[in-house]
Design a protein around this motif. Sequence first.
Motif: not given
Length: 254
Positions: A179-202
């Motif tokens: 029933g707890r939900t990450a806030s939109p800001a929480d989601a945006a932060e995590a998604h940015a981390i994932i995308r940055e990891q993909l930038v670094r991954a060949e």
Amino acid sequence: MSEPRTPVFAANWKMSHGPAETGAFVERFAARHGPRGDATVVVFPPAISLAAFAAAASGRPDLEFGVQDVHTEVEGAHTSGISAAMVPATGATWGLAGHSERRREFGDTDVDVGRKLVRLLEVGLRPVLCVGETLDEREAGRLATVLETQIRDALRPLGREGRARLAYAYEPVWAIGTGRTASPADAAEAHAIIREQLVRAEGCDAERAVILYGGSVKPANIDALLAAPGVDGVLVGGASLDPDSWAAICAAGR
């Protein structure tokens, strides 16, 4: 400037909806949700209901579906296991790997998840790699470390072509079924981390990679979550079990 990513609305039914319930669900949902060319709708029924979903949705090619999990091996003496090679015959085109419940209840490691991604890709399925942190990990400030490790280790056995085919789902474990939900800001932060990891991954196409948010998504919060930067869609559990609720979620952003 890169093209906008097509939103994906994905439903993970987990251990709910047998064949009879699946047929009734699809009939009601299809009556409430018309085809839309600007988004992809995918359902992950339990394996026993894949054929029932295919039959019920035979007149709606816009409704895609996939398998919740596959075995790390191609075949063999693995009672209850499902080989990825068995899945395409059902008509399914997607597959989940690394869901937090598989990690927690069945002990799937990042190495196991990587092997499952390989199996899914070998038979032409599109994998969704699930990643996310527990409450303890989040409170310890380990969000970035956990996501980076899960992605790096799962991608290790994949070649460039396979990596380019992946979709991702960020699921904060502390927000799944609670029933707890990450806030939109929480989601945006995590998604940015994932995308940055993909930038670094060949071999990863970070700009085109679809990243979904999963964790207590409901009709009441879908618009705010989809508006968060970097959120390309949702992976929905409980709220996807009711066809009316799922139709309301899939109508978001029209």
